[in-house]
Design an enzyme around this catalytic site. Structure first.
Site, PDB file in Angstrom:
ATOM      1  N   THR A  47      -0.685   2.677   6.971  1.00  0.00           N
ATOM      2  CA  THR A  47      -0.738   3.340   5.662  1.00  0.00           C
ATOM      3  C   THR A  47      -2.184   3.594   5.244  1.00  0.00           C
ATOM      4  O   THR A  47      -2.505   4.650   4.685  1.00  0.00           O
ATOM      5  CB  THR A  47      -0.015   2.467   4.613  1.00  0.00           C
ATOM      6  OG1 THR A  47       1.237   2.045   5.166  1.00  0.00           O
ATOM      7  CG2 THR A  47       0.232   3.227   3.330  1.00  0.00           C
ATOM      8  N   CYS A 104       4.491   0.744  11.017  1.00  0.00           N
ATOM      9  CA  CYS A 104       3.972  -0.158   9.976  1.00  0.00           C
ATOM     10  C   CYS A 104       3.854  -1.503  10.675  1.00  0.00           C
ATOM     11  O   CYS A 104       4.809  -1.956  11.324  1.00  0.00           O
ATOM     12  CB  CYS A 104       4.928  -0.243   8.794  1.00  0.00           C
ATOM     13  SG  CYS A 104       4.505  -1.564   7.624  1.00  0.00           S
ATOM     14  N   HIS A 108       3.919  -4.382   9.674  1.00  0.00           N
ATOM     15  CA  HIS A 108       4.838  -5.435   9.222  1.00  0.00           C
ATOM     16  C   HIS A 108       6.125  -5.487  10.050  1.00  0.00           C
ATOM     17  O   HIS A 108       6.740  -6.540  10.163  1.00  0.00           O
ATOM     18  CB  HIS A 108       5.249  -5.187   7.759  1.00  0.00           C
ATOM     19  CG  HIS A 108       4.253  -5.656   6.757  1.00  0.00           C
ATOM     20  ND1 HIS A 108       3.049  -5.021   6.555  1.00  0.00           N
ATOM     21  CD2 HIS A 108       4.280  -6.703   5.896  1.00  0.00           C
ATOM     22  CE1 HIS A 108       2.388  -5.659   5.597  1.00  0.00           C
ATOM     23  NE2 HIS A 108       3.108  -6.671   5.179  1.00  0.00           N
ATOM     24  N   TYR A 122       0.822  -1.211   0.000  1.00  0.00           N
ATOM     25  CA  TYR A 122       0.000   0.000   0.000  1.00  0.00           C
ATOM     26  C   TYR A 122       0.859   1.266   0.000  1.00  0.00           C
ATOM     27  O   TYR A 122       0.400   2.336  -0.391  1.00  0.00           O
ATOM     28  CB  TYR A 122      -0.897   0.021   1.237  1.00  0.00           C
ATOM     29  CG  TYR A 122      -2.178  -0.770   1.116  1.00  0.00           C
ATOM     30  CD1 TYR A 122      -2.529  -1.442  -0.054  1.00  0.00           C
ATOM     31  CD2 TYR A 122      -3.060  -0.824   2.204  1.00  0.00           C
ATOM     32  CE1 TYR A 122      -3.714  -2.153  -0.138  1.00  0.00           C
ATOM     33  CE2 TYR A 122      -4.250  -1.527   2.119  1.00  0.00           C
ATOM     34  CZ  TYR A 122      -4.578  -2.192   0.954  1.00  0.00           C
ATOM     35  OH  TYR A 122      -5.756  -2.879   0.880  1.00  0.00           O
ATOM     36  N   GLY A 123       2.109   1.127   0.497  1.00  0.00           N
ATOM     37  CA  GLY A 123       2.978   2.300   0.580  1.00  0.00           C
ATOM     38  C   GLY A 123       3.231   2.973  -0.766  1.00  0.00           C
ATOM     39  O   GLY A 123       3.611   4.126  -0.831  1.00  0.00           O
ATOM     40  N   CYS A 180      -3.272  -1.504   9.744  1.00  0.00           N
ATOM     41  CA  CYS A 180      -2.382  -0.946   8.721  1.00  0.00           C
ATOM     42  C   CYS A 180      -2.315   0.564   8.899  1.00  0.00           C
ATOM     43  O   CYS A 180      -3.347   1.249   8.786  1.00  0.00           O
ATOM     44  CB  CYS A 180      -2.948  -1.296   7.349  1.00  0.00           C
ATOM     45  SG  CYS A 180      -2.022  -0.575   5.984  1.00  0.00           S
TER      46      CYS A 180
HETATM   47  N1  DGL Z   1       1.271  -3.007   7.173  1.00  0.00           N
HETATM   48  C1  DGL Z   1       1.104  -1.764   6.551  1.00  0.00           C
HETATM   49  C2  DGL Z   1       1.183  -0.590   7.541  1.00  0.00           C
HETATM   50  O1  DGL Z   1       1.018  -0.752   8.715  1.00  0.00           O
HETATM   51  C3  DGL Z   1       1.658  -1.396   5.239  1.00  0.00           C
HETATM   52  C4  DGL Z   1       2.553  -2.132   4.359  1.00  0.00           C
HETATM   53  C5  DGL Z   1       2.324  -1.759   2.896  1.00  0.00           C
HETATM   54  O2  DGL Z   1       1.375  -2.309   2.325  1.00  0.00           O
HETATM   55  O3  DGL Z   1       3.058  -0.937   2.330  1.00  0.00           O
HETATM   56  O4  DGL Z   1       1.381   0.527   7.146  1.00  0.00           O
END
Ligand code: DGL
Length: 303
Positions: free
Chosen positions: A93, A205, A207, A59-60, A91
């Site tokens: 983002t 993030c 992740h 999503y970034g 998330c």
């Molecule tokens: N896990 C996501 C977040 O907390 C974003 C990772 C992505 O899709 O770029 O922002």
């Protein structure tokens, strides 16, 4: 024993709902698993559906307009299919953009994930704080607003890490990830100025906590890493309580297996299947939702 009753069912004087809450946890990929883990600890009795919009990952790189369109479309379908009592947008983002629209369109509670800048500023002694996030999150007005409101006494380094979420996905999927690649992504978060050093790094993030051990090991010096997952889980549990769900209904503390839905499924290897099973995700479904015309990645200048 499983008890499923309509939402209106109430438990006499306590007014507590006697069915299990249904919780939809949403992210662009595997990052929200770090939030799911905290949620499952806090509500082991709940029905969890973990949705990874891996067809849209990362999503970034999406423009703000495309990201809103994408999340709206995917969530509309997931909500219709799963009828959750609460939705957790695991998330940063997406949350920093989509929450007002979702709250306006649904009467459901949404819990978002936004950079934990307030606790980071409070915890910092050197007053050099870094926010490690996607390129999208560091550009958001929302993030700037948090800094202005809660970290005015700090110098905040906003570090957009273009590859770190992908490296976290690779690591969880069992692919080999070079230490040097992780080190290069986190290096700009370590700042030295006027005899002071960064002492708190916000993992903005979901992740990034998947790489927790690597981050600790590869950090140029020890820092406090702030992960908002436990706070998100507390907020979700609180909101379920407000909806009348009594805490921890069901069999003696056993955590129920959860279901995962992927919108692409390209990365679903056996290794990843085992990693998901180890995190309680026993049922894995692919519900293909490719990116539509208006949802594609933007030119690099806007990513
Ligand atoms: N896990 C996501 C977040 O907390 C974003 C990772 C992505 O899709 O770029 O922002």
């Amino acid at each position: 024993m499983r008890i499923d009753l309509p939402a209106e069912a109430a438990l006499g004087a306590t007014d507590a709902l006697v069915r299990r809450p249904r919780v939809l946890v949403f992210d662009s990929g595997l990052g929200g698993l770090t939030v799911l883990a905290e949620l499952r600890k806090a509500r082991p009795d709940a029905h969890f559906v973990y949705a990874a919009d891996d067809a849209g990952f990362p999503y970034g790189r999406l423009s703000e307009g495309n990201l809103i369109a994408r999340v709206d479309r995917v969530l509309d379908r997931l909500i219709a299919q799963n009828q959750p009592d609460i939705v957790v947008i695991a998330c940063n983002t997406a949350s920093t953009l989509v929450l007002p629209g979702l709250r306006a369109r649904y009467s459901l509670p949404f819990v978002g994930t936004v950079p934990a800048i307030k606790p980071a500023a409070a915890a910092s002694r050197s007053k050099l704080v870094s926010v490690l996030a996607t390129a999208g999150t560091v550009k958001r007005d929302y993030t700037q607003g948090l800094i202005a409101s809660f970290a005015a006494d700090c110098a905040v380094a906003l570090v957009g890490a273009p590859r770190l979420a992908g490296l976290a996905e690779d690591a969880l999927s069992g692919k080999s990830v070079d230490d040097a690649d992780i080190a290069a992504e986190i290096a700009p978060a370590f700042v030295e100025a006027d005899g002071r050093r960064t002492d708190v790094v916000v993992l903005a993030c979901t992740h990034y906590p998947l790489l927790g051990a690597e981050l600790e090991r590869l950090a140029p010096w020890p820092v406090t890493w702030i992960d908002s997952a436990p706070a998100i889980a507390r907020r979700a549990v609180h909101l379920l309580g407000e909806q009348g769900f009594a805490p921890h209904l069901g069999e003696t503390g056993a955590t129920r297996p959860a279901k995962a839905v992927f919108t692409g499924g390209a990365s679903l290897t056996d290794k990843l299947g085992r990693a998901l099973a180890a995190r309680g995700l026993r049922e894995i479904v692919v519900d293909a939702m490719p990116l539509a015309d208006g949802e594609h990645a933007m030119a690099a200048s806007q990513a």
